[in-house]
Enzyme design. Structure first.
Site, PDB file in Angstrom:
ATOM      1  N   HIS A 188      -3.732   2.771  -4.570  1.00 39.98           N
ATOM      2  CA  HIS A 188      -2.950   2.518  -3.350  1.00 39.98           C
ATOM      3  C   HIS A 188      -1.541   2.052  -3.703  1.00 39.98           C
ATOM      4  CE1 HIS A 188      -5.965   2.981  -0.112  1.00 39.98           C
ATOM      5  NE2 HIS A 188      -6.843   2.541  -0.985  1.00 39.98           N
TER       6      HIS A 188
ATOM      7  N   GLU B  35     -10.484   1.863  -4.538  1.00 36.23           N
ATOM      8  CA  GLU B  35     -10.177   3.285  -4.385  1.00 36.23           C
ATOM      9  C   GLU B  35      -9.117   3.826  -5.334  1.00 36.23           C
ATOM     10  OE1 GLU B  35     -11.295   4.200   0.173  1.00 36.23           O
ATOM     11  OE2 GLU B  35      -9.410   3.116  -0.028  1.00 36.23           O
TER      12      GLU B  35
ATOM     13  N   ASP C  58       0.872  -1.175   0.000  1.00 34.99           N
ATOM     14  CA  ASP C  58       0.000   0.000   0.000  1.00 34.99           C
ATOM     15  C   ASP C  58       0.905   1.219   0.000  1.00 34.99           C
ATOM     16  OD1 ASP C  58      -2.163   1.921   0.534  1.00 34.99           O
ATOM     17  OD2 ASP C  58      -3.300   0.163   1.166  1.00 34.99           O
TER      18      ASP C  58
HETATM   19  C1  ACM Z   1     -10.895  -0.622   1.683  1.00 38.91           C
HETATM   20  O1  ACM Z   1     -11.265  -0.406   2.843  1.00 38.91           O
HETATM   21  N1  ACM Z   1     -10.436   0.370   0.912  1.00 38.91           N
HETATM   22  C2  ACM Z   1     -10.957  -1.946   1.101  1.00 38.91           C
END
Ligand code: ACM
Ligand code: ZN
Length: 691
Positions: free
Chosen positions: A273, A329, A196
């Site tokens: 991410h 995201e 991440d």
């Molecule tokens: C998440 O909480 N973005 C999977």
């Protein structure tokens, strides 16, 4: 009123019942519960006297020698000893052909005064029989074990936990310790969030910069890094904090988990991410500039070469059926102007950036499938079209998961409201800093994944449930463990036990015992014994003059936080610790301007409403509140103006009631709360109380 009182009554009943008509020896026998609650657990007469070290014998057909050996060596780690010529305390029977067992994880545990017999058709079943016995005997500390017969099998095959080792790295030892506790509660999947923006945590030979640079930050914790320059540093920098797993570390974790019947599922985040990847390899982002791209560039062939090379090494390390590719995201904004992304969209006939993400996920799925693995991703992998064999892990509620099920795909439910363990687990003022929210044990326990609308086929495709613990606000191991337990016990019961076997009060009593057992093992769970609980105001209905009265809204509530719509402010229901509890009504970038009609002119001495402040998610107090009264609904008189005295800088969760105290004869009340004017700011209000 509420659950404290009920609980006390229940406990009293539990303590008194065994004293009726049982022998003196029986009285000393504690009947400890099992988490997750078994399918059937029948008390029989007498007790077994267990002396440590416990002596065991495994009876298995020749073909099962390896499984039997592995089980034996696991029992050795518990301090159990092979019985040899002595009489065994526990006989473990591996019976592969036995059709009485409903699944590979099913087992039977029979405790009689003469012996303890565990049987199952696989080693996993026997392993779970042992875990039940460890709970029943409190790891061997109880010497008198009440006789009983347990027949057990799980409701769902997938009972998972996600550990976030990107935001704060955790040692191999810490992971192993949690695997032991997960095994005790029959959880069987560890999803490792290995990559991440906050750090890459896995050695990849082809791309050494991922762990020379992107695994290290010159900051002690995530918060200071996040509020600082969000840079990484070289591994040998004296300021470097963080770390990563070597291939040897991963082999050790995977094997340790396997011996405990837990499969480790790696997650490699893409395409969002991924700031740490583009810091180490800037050419993989759309701009090519380090520290600029949050997403990978799906227009660039090098991105696919990178992902396939990484996944190739990942598959060598992790034998799991599923490889998690994140997918959540992604910002996608640079894709709109990136020439490579635009060229890709043209060439492939992709209509928008959602389809561009979907193109990437489809390609990665083909690669994984070609290597015999299945793709798993967060529910955003539905956007732009789901890859043909993909399994969806639903986190934004269960809607994404339902969509996948309706399309004939498999799903795992992990809705934030119930399954995100980074939310506070008790009254926020009693807890360490967190991302906010309020998800106590009771809330996790209340999750029911199967809904009326599901068909039997959809139920079959629902693999199970998972809890996730994101680690932004959790710098230390002790704090991480505290956030896991005992809430993960509740998730285990959601995943294993049938709804008709569930009762929160009974579970709570078992969770107290199990927490003690963990403490005796050296764990540091949240202390349920001192739980403060929900916001006291919210526990009972609030009766007042405006209850049930019609409210006219001059400003609309946000659809995202509608609570009970037009009934919210006069339904007598007060909100809890979190604005996400469907009791608080939200107003985004807007005043709250409402008028309530009391039905007739009345003597009123109090008019008030409570607002919440939580600076992190931009929830603020109103700048000021004006309260007006009218007898005819035409001419209004201002009764009071209340100014806010709480600084928007205060980071704590706060509540403040803006009220009129006085004497007025009114039928109509207009209540106006002025927005603080910070763009993107929210007002949350739960009830307009009139007395
Ligand atoms: C998440 O909480 N973005 C999977
Ligand atoms: Zn691009």
């Amino acid at each position: 009123m509420g659950r404290r009182r009920l609980y006390a009554v229940w406990l009293f009943a539990l303590l008194t019942v065994p004293f009726s008509g049982v022998s003196a020896a029986e009285e000393a026998v504690a009947v400890r519960g099992v988490i997750p609650a078994p399918v059937s657990d029948v008390r029989t007469e007498g007790f077994y006297e267990l002396k440590m070290p416990c002596r065991f014998v495994i009876r298995a057909p020749h073909g099962e020698a390896v499984a039997a050996d592995e089980l034996g060596s696991y029992l050795g780690t518990l301090g159990w000893q092979p019985a040899g010529k002595e009489r065994p305390d526990v006989e473990l029977r591996l019976e592969p052909g036995d059709r009485r067992f409903a699944s590979d994880e099913a087992y039977r545990l029979e405790i009689t005064p003469r012996r303890i017999v565990a049987s199952a058709r696989t080693a996993a079943g026997l392993f779970y029989a042992v875990q039940s016995l460890l709970q029943i005997s409190d790891d061997g500390r109880l010497t008198h074990i009440a006789c009983r017969t347990i027949e057990d099998a799980p409701r769902f095959g997938y009972r998972g936990f996600m550990i976030d080792v990107s935001r704060h790295f955790r040692s191999v030892e810490f992971v192993e310790r949690q695997l032991d506790a997960m095994a005790l509660f029959k959880l069987n999947r560890l999803h490792m969030h290995l990559t991440d923006g906050a750090g890459w945590r896995l050695e990849i030979e082809r791309y050494p910069r991922l762990t020379e640079l992107a695994a290290w930050r010159p900051y002690a914790d995530w918060e200071s890094w996040w509020k600082g320059d969000r840079r990484y540093c070289e591994a040998d920098d004296p300021q470097a904090r963080g770390g990563y797993y070597t291939k040897e570390d991963i082999r050790r974790i995977v094997e340790y988990a396997r011996r405990r019947h837990i499969e480790v599922i790696p997650e490699i985040e893409m395409p969002g991410h991924s700031d740490e990847v583009t810091a180490a390899y800037p050419e993989l982002g759309c701009t090519g500039v380090p520290y600029k791209d949050y997403d990978l560039c799906p227009g660039n062939e090098q991105t696919f070469e990178f992902l396939e090379n990484v996944l190739g090494e990942v598959m060598e390390l992790f034998p799991s059926e599923y490889i998690h590719v994140g997918g959540d995201e992604a910002g996608k904004s640079a894709w709109r102007t990136c020439p490579k992304c635009q060229a890709r969209m043209q060439a492939e006939g992709l209509q928008d950036v959602d389809e561009l993400q979907s193109y990437l996920i489809h390609r990665i799925e083909r690669y994984l499938n070609a290597h015999g693995r299945k793709l798993l991703g967060w529910d955003e992998i539905l956007d732009g079209g789901l890859a043909p064999n993909a399994t969806v892990m639903s986190w934004r509620g269960v809607e994404g998961g339902m969509k996948a099920l309706r399309a004939g795909h498999r799903a795992i439910f992990s809705p934030g409201e119930f399954c995100y363990l980074d939310y506070t687990q008790d009254a926020p003022f009693t807890q360490p800093a967190s991302i906010g929210g309020y998800t106590p044990l009771r809330k996790v326990y209340s999750f029911e994944p199967v809904s009326e609308e599901m068909t039997p086929e959809q139920e079959r495709l629902l693999l199970g449930v998972q809890a996730n613990l994101w680690a932004e606000w959790i710098p230390t191991d002790a704090h991480y463990e505290y956030m896991m337990w005992p809430r993960l016990m509740a998730l285990s019961e959601v995943g294993w036990s049938l709804p008709e076997r569930k009762s929160y009060d009974a579970f709570h009593a078992r969770a107290l015992e199990a927490s003690e057992q963990l403490r005796a093992r050296g764990y540091e769970p949240f202390d349920l014994r001192t739980e403060y609980g929900e916001r006291p105001e919210s526990l009972a209905p609030k009766h007042h003059l405006a209850e049930g009265c019609t409210v006219h809204y001059a400003t609309p509530w946000s659809r995202q936080y509608a609570a009970s719509g037009a009934a919210t402010l006069t339904d007598g229901v007060l909100g809890g610790w979190t604005y996400g509890d469907r009791r608080w009504q939200g107003f985004l970038d807007s005043d709250v301007d409402v008028t309530v009609d009391l039905g007739r002119v009345q003597q009123v001495h109090y008019i008030g409403a409570t607002f919440m402040q939580s600076a992190g998610p931009y929830v603020w107090m109103p700048r000021q509140v004006e309260i007006y009264g009218s007898q005819d609904g035409e001419a209004y008189e201002r009764l009071t103006t209340v100014h806010n005295d709480i600084s928007p800088k205060c980071p704590d969760l706060l509540f403040k009631t803006f009220a009129y105290d006085g004497a007025a004869e009114v039928r109509y009340i207009r209540y106006v709360a002025r927005s603080g004017g910070i763009p993107g700011g929210w007002l949350f209000v739960d009830e307009l109380v009139v007395q």
